[in-house]
Every structure is written in structure tokens, then in C-alpha cells.
Design an enzyme around this catalytic site. Structure first.
Site, PDB file in Angstrom:
ATOM      1  N   LYS A 171       0.579  -1.021  -0.090  1.00 55.74           N
ATOM      2  CA  LYS A 171      -0.090  -0.076  -0.072  1.00 55.74           C
ATOM      3  C   LYS A 171       0.621   1.345   0.112  1.00 55.74           C
ATOM      4  O   LYS A 171       0.346   2.363  -0.061  1.00 55.74           O
ATOM      5  CB  LYS A 171      -0.877   0.281   1.326  1.00 55.74           C
ATOM      6  CG  LYS A 171      -1.977  -0.590   1.597  1.00 55.74           C
ATOM      7  CD  LYS A 171      -3.012  -1.072   2.498  1.00 55.74           C
ATOM      8  CE  LYS A 171      -4.087  -2.298   2.581  1.00 55.74           C
ATOM      9  NZ  LYS A 171      -3.410  -3.523   2.655  1.00 55.74           N
TER      10      LYS A 171
ATOM     11  N   LYS B  18      -8.788   1.487   5.793  1.00 55.51           N
ATOM     12  CA  LYS B  18      -7.735   0.285   5.976  1.00 55.51           C
ATOM     13  C   LYS B  18      -7.046   0.281   5.819  1.00 55.51           C
ATOM     14  O   LYS B  18      -5.898   0.958   6.120  1.00 55.51           O
ATOM     15  CB  LYS B  18      -8.067  -0.183   4.724  1.00 55.51           C
ATOM     16  CG  LYS B  18      -7.115   0.601   3.315  1.00 55.51           C
ATOM     17  CD  LYS B  18      -7.382  -0.365   2.252  1.00 55.51           C
ATOM     18  CE  LYS B  18      -6.713   0.806   0.487  1.00 55.51           C
ATOM     19  NZ  LYS B  18      -7.087  -0.235  -0.310  1.00 55.51           N
TER      20      LYS B  18
ATOM     21  N   ARG C 270      -7.133  -8.125 -10.640  1.00 49.30           N
ATOM     22  CA  ARG C 270      -6.010  -8.928 -10.300  1.00 49.30           C
ATOM     23  C   ARG C 270      -4.885  -8.949 -11.550  1.00 49.30           C
ATOM     24  O   ARG C 270      -5.988  -9.483 -11.581  1.00 49.30           O
ATOM     25  CB  ARG C 270      -5.828  -9.726  -9.550  1.00 49.30           C
ATOM     26  CG  ARG C 270      -4.743 -10.444  -9.400  1.00 49.30           C
ATOM     27  CD  ARG C 270      -3.526  -9.385  -9.000  1.00 49.30           C
ATOM     28  NE  ARG C 270      -3.585  -9.356  -7.401  1.00 49.30           N
ATOM     29  CZ  ARG C 270      -3.682  -9.722  -6.022  1.00 49.30           C
ATOM     30  NH1 ARG C 270      -2.949 -11.401  -5.883  1.00 49.30           N
ATOM     31  NH2 ARG C 270      -4.008  -9.257  -5.100  1.00 49.30           N
TER      32      ARG C 270
ATOM     33  N   ARG D 191     -12.376 -10.020  -9.949  1.00 49.85           N
ATOM     34  CA  ARG D 191     -13.000 -10.620  -8.201  1.00 49.85           C
ATOM     35  C   ARG D 191     -13.592  -9.416  -7.948  1.00 49.85           C
ATOM     36  O   ARG D 191     -13.160  -7.846  -7.876  1.00 49.85           O
ATOM     37  CB  ARG D 191     -11.681  -9.720  -7.003  1.00 49.85           C
ATOM     38  CG  ARG D 191      -9.776 -11.572  -7.011  1.00 49.85           C
ATOM     39  CD  ARG D 191      -8.991 -10.793  -6.865  1.00 49.85           C
ATOM     40  NE  ARG D 191      -8.344  -9.602  -7.003  1.00 49.85           N
ATOM     41  CZ  ARG D 191      -7.678  -8.975  -6.329  1.00 49.85           C
ATOM     42  NH1 ARG D 191      -7.389  -9.628  -4.966  1.00 49.85           N
ATOM     43  NH2 ARG D 191      -7.135  -7.603  -6.321  1.00 49.85           N
TER      44      ARG D 191
ATOM     45  N   ARG E  65     -15.908  -5.356  -0.322  1.00 48.37           N
ATOM     46  CA  ARG E  65     -15.072  -5.635  -0.847  1.00 48.37           C
ATOM     47  C   ARG E  65     -15.197  -6.803  -1.312  1.00 48.37           C
ATOM     48  O   ARG E  65     -15.790  -7.933  -1.893  1.00 48.37           O
ATOM     49  CB  ARG E  65     -14.919  -6.289   0.500  1.00 48.37           C
ATOM     50  CG  ARG E  65     -14.379  -5.265   1.915  1.00 48.37           C
ATOM     51  CD  ARG E  65     -13.554  -5.690   2.597  1.00 48.37           C
ATOM     52  NE  ARG E  65     -14.914  -6.400   3.068  1.00 48.37           N
ATOM     53  CZ  ARG E  65     -14.664  -7.049   4.930  1.00 48.37           C
ATOM     54  NH1 ARG E  65     -13.525  -7.744   5.189  1.00 48.37           N
ATOM     55  NH2 ARG E  65     -15.345  -8.860   5.401  1.00 48.37           N
TER      56      ARG E  65
ATOM     57  N   ASP F 139      -3.330  -4.802  -8.001  1.00 53.01           N
ATOM     58  CA  ASP F 139      -5.075  -4.171  -8.245  1.00 53.01           C
ATOM     59  C   ASP F 139      -5.283  -3.028  -9.055  1.00 53.01           C
ATOM     60  O   ASP F 139      -4.994  -1.859  -8.473  1.00 53.01           O
ATOM     61  CB  ASP F 139      -4.750  -4.560  -6.724  1.00 53.01           C
ATOM     62  CG  ASP F 139      -5.052  -5.820  -5.735  1.00 53.01           C
ATOM     63  OD1 ASP F 139      -4.529  -6.123  -6.780  1.00 53.01           O
ATOM     64  OD2 ASP F 139      -5.028  -5.000  -4.416  1.00 53.01           O
TER      65      ASP F 139
ATOM     66  N   GLU G 223      -3.109  -1.068  -5.567  1.00 56.81           N
ATOM     67  CA  GLU G 223      -1.898  -1.874  -4.795  1.00 56.81           C
ATOM     68  C   GLU G 223      -1.170  -2.927  -5.103  1.00 56.81           C
ATOM     69  O   GLU G 223      -1.656  -3.055  -6.959  1.00 56.81           O
ATOM     70  CB  GLU G 223      -3.009  -2.582  -3.638  1.00 56.81           C
ATOM     71  CG  GLU G 223      -3.746  -2.530  -2.479  1.00 56.81           C
ATOM     72  CD  GLU G 223      -3.445  -3.386  -1.896  1.00 56.81           C
ATOM     73  OE1 GLU G 223      -3.067  -4.486  -1.820  1.00 56.81           O
ATOM     74  OE2 GLU G 223      -5.070  -3.303  -0.839  1.00 56.81           O
TER      75      GLU G 223
ATOM     76  N   ASN H 148       1.279  -6.253  -4.946  1.00 58.67           N
ATOM     77  CA  ASN H 148       1.225  -6.524  -4.459  1.00 58.67           C
ATOM     78  C   ASN H 148       2.451  -7.633  -4.749  1.00 58.67           C
ATOM     79  O   ASN H 148       2.795  -7.942  -5.410  1.00 58.67           O
ATOM     80  CB  ASN H 148       0.278  -8.160  -3.984  1.00 58.67           C
ATOM     81  CG  ASN H 148      -1.181  -6.917  -3.641  1.00 58.67           C
ATOM     82  OD1 ASN H 148      -1.460  -7.069  -2.221  1.00 58.67           O
ATOM     83  ND2 ASN H 148      -1.927  -7.175  -4.674  1.00 58.67           N
TER      84      ASN H 148
END
Length: 330
Positions: A141, A176, A226, A240, A248, A288, A296, A298
Site C-alpha cells: 500500500k 483500511k 488482479r 474479483r 470488498r 490491483d 495496490e 502486491n
């Protein structure tokens, strides 16, 4: 056929994974199919110490773990068979896959410091994937904030007044924890929601961790994409989608994976961040994307390989191992 390599996988208990969705399992199956020997260990067995040496001889740092040789198969209920556990030096391995799940806390960071002593391709070294230094220096993040033109309006802070001002400006926000994962602790707070103060009080009473605040993007109802990158290049994407009443889309909290292609905007984002990932040893990365925005990056333990293969026939695990083998050969 690639030459035989020793591969240690640092992961959460293999016994408890979902073999139909776990990306680490896909990487292990691919490694085994290429003739590589697999070992598994849990991060709690890592030990860092000075190796034995004689007076007048240089000492060396040794990183070891209690490992089990393992054979994997895609069979429910018997997906892994183990040999005897023994403590082995990670420097005896050719590759170490760092695949335990976050949270990205001091325990996670300490493990990356230990693996720093191992990472490399020379004698007594192992190629750690992803590079532990850049895993440590690239929290998902926070790394995204180095690409402000790609991200939605975002705030990272402990300051409650700043958070209130951000909501006053953007009205509909996502709150978050900065180092959370899997969608845990992610809240949508609308303009008329009276729970913001209570939420902030609860969070800061139990944690010293700052919060990330982002403008809510309505495009998330169509999915949180993703995109999987291998050595800085996009190889595919999955979508997703939130289900039921939950905002979410993370699959850990009930989001459903759907097939989707790469958009022109996705490719623009990947072109912007790809050189950084490639230059810093971040071989397997999942970003993301919501609508037009990168949210994000990851790098700790990305997922999505099995879904990508089911939807598009893309063997992401094979592409990752192609890259690892090239680096070992170099």
C-alpha cells in the site's frame, strides 16, 4: 529439461492450503514437473547464527531452517508426502520461495533481514524470490504512492483531523489498515456515516499502525482486477467481484473470480511500474486495478495463478520458473 535444483519454500502449513486455488501450490507443482527437488519450512523455524570456524579463519553467517523434503500432487486429501525433517542451511539451496502470507509486521520484516544473508546466485547463496530487501522496502500500500499519477486520491496518516478533512473533500471513502491483507479491516465510510470517529478510536486504541484512506471508486462494483506481472511484464488478469452485501472483492472474504482481459489502461500501468519491478528483483507481482486506478502493488505473496490458468490457459507458474531458471543460468 532444466538442470536439477534444490528449492526451499517458506510458507504457511502446506497441509492446510486449498490446492485448487493456492498459487504457491501451483509454483511447487511446476518446479517438481521440471525436475527440481522441493523442501518446505515454516518461517518460525528460521535461525540466523555464526557458522563454526577455526581461529584465524573468517567466520560466516549461516541461515538455516527445519525443512522437510516434499512431493506434491493434485489429489485432495493426499496432496503432499514428506520425508524426514532436518535442519539445513538455506545456502545449500538454489532457490528460496518466500511465500508465507502477511501480515507485514516486524516478524515478516525480520525474516526478510535473515534472507538477505542468503540471497544471491554465488556459492553458499540461494536466489530468493522475491528479493527480500525489496519485499521489505515495498509494502504494497506504500509502494503504489511512488506512482501518484496512477492511483486514486489517497491519504496515509495517523492524524484524525486529516482523515476527517479527506472525507469532507471526497465524501465517500475507503479506510483500511496500512499493513493488512485479504480485505481484513477494510471499511467503506459514506458521507452520512456516523461511525468514522468510533472506527478511528477503535483502531488507534489497539494499533500504532497508520491508516490508508482512499476515495471510494464506484467501478469496484464491476470488479477489482488482479493483474499478474512476471519480471515486470503483464501476463494476464482475473477479475474479483464483490458478492452479496459486502463491498470488498477479495477472495478471502467471499469475492468471486471471473475471467477478464487486459485493458489498454492496464498495459499503461504495467509499462509505468514494470521497470521498477524488474530492476529490483520483484519477479512475481500482483497489482490491483479498480477502473482506471492502481490501488495496490502486491509483492509479498501474490495470488491468482490457478485462476489465470483456468480462465485463459496461461501457465503463470511456468513463466515464473522460466524467469527464475534464466536468472540461475546467468
Amino acid at each position: 529439461m532444466a538442470s536439477h535444483r534444490l528449492v526451499a519454500v517458506q510458507m504457511d502449513p502446506l497441509e492446510h492450503i486449498n490446492i485448487d486455488g493456492d498459487s504457491t501450490f501451483a509454483l511447487m507443482l511446476e518446479a517438481q514437473a521440471r525436475g527440481h527437488a522441493l523442501f518446505v519450512y515454516e518461517v518460525g523455524s528460521l535461525a540466523l547464527g555464526e557458522g563454526a570456524h577455526e581461529p584465524g579463519q573468517p567466520s560466516r553467517t549461516r541461515v538455516s531452517a527445519t525443512m522437510r523434503p516434499v512431493t506434491v500432487r493434485r489429489e485432495h486429501g493426499r496432496h503432499a508426502s514428506y520425508g524426514d525433517a532436518e535442519r539445513r542451511s538455506l545456502g545449500d539451496m538454489d532457490v528460496v520461495l518466500m511465500r508465507q502470507d502477511p501480515p507485514f509486521d516486524m516478524a515478516y520484516i525480520t525474516a526478510t533481514h535473515m534472507l538477505d544473508h542468503v540471497h544471491g546466485t554465488g556459492p553458499g547463496k540461494a536466489l530468493v524470490v522475491n528479493d527480500p530487501r525489496w519485499v521489505r522496502d515495498s509494502p504494497e500500500k506504500l509502494l503504489v504512492t511512488h506512482f501518484p499519477d496512477l492511483m486514486p486520491p489517497t491519504l496515509v496518516t495517523w492524524d484524525v483531523a486529516e482523515i476527517r478533512a479527506f472525507r469532507a473533500k471526497w465524501r465517500d471513502i475507503i479506510v483500511k489498515p496500512l499493513f493488512g491483507n485479504g480485505g481484513s479491516g477494510v471499511f467503506r465510510i459514506r458521507e452520512d456515516d456516523q461511525n468514522l470517529n468510533a472506527l478511528l478510536e477503535m483502531h488507534f486504541a489497539r494499533s500504532r499502525e497508520p491508516l490508508m484512506i482512499q476515495r471510494y471508486e464506484p467501478a469496484v462494483t464491476a470488479g477489482d482486477k488482479r493483474v499478474i506481472l512476471v519480471d515486470g511484464e503483464p501476463v494476464g488478469a482475473i477479475n474479483r467481484v464483490p458478492t452479496g452485501d459486502d463491498h470488498r472483492s477479495n477472495m478471502h472474504v467471499g469475492g468471486v473470480a471471473r475471467q477478464i482481459g487486459l485493458s489498454e489502461r492496464d498495459r499503461e500501468i504495467c509499462a509505468a511500474i514494470g521497470p521498477f519491478l524488474r530492476d529490483h528483483g520483484l519477479i512475481f507481482v500482483g497489482i490491483d486495478v479498480i477502473g482506471q486506478y492502481l490501488t495496490e502493488i502486491n509483492v509479498t505473496s501474490p495470488t491468482g495463478l490457478q485462476e489465470l490458468q483456468r480462465f485463459d490457459g496461461v501457465n503463470g507458474a511456468g513463466l515464473i520458473w522460466d524467469c527464475i531458471e534464466r536468472k540461475l543460468g546467468a
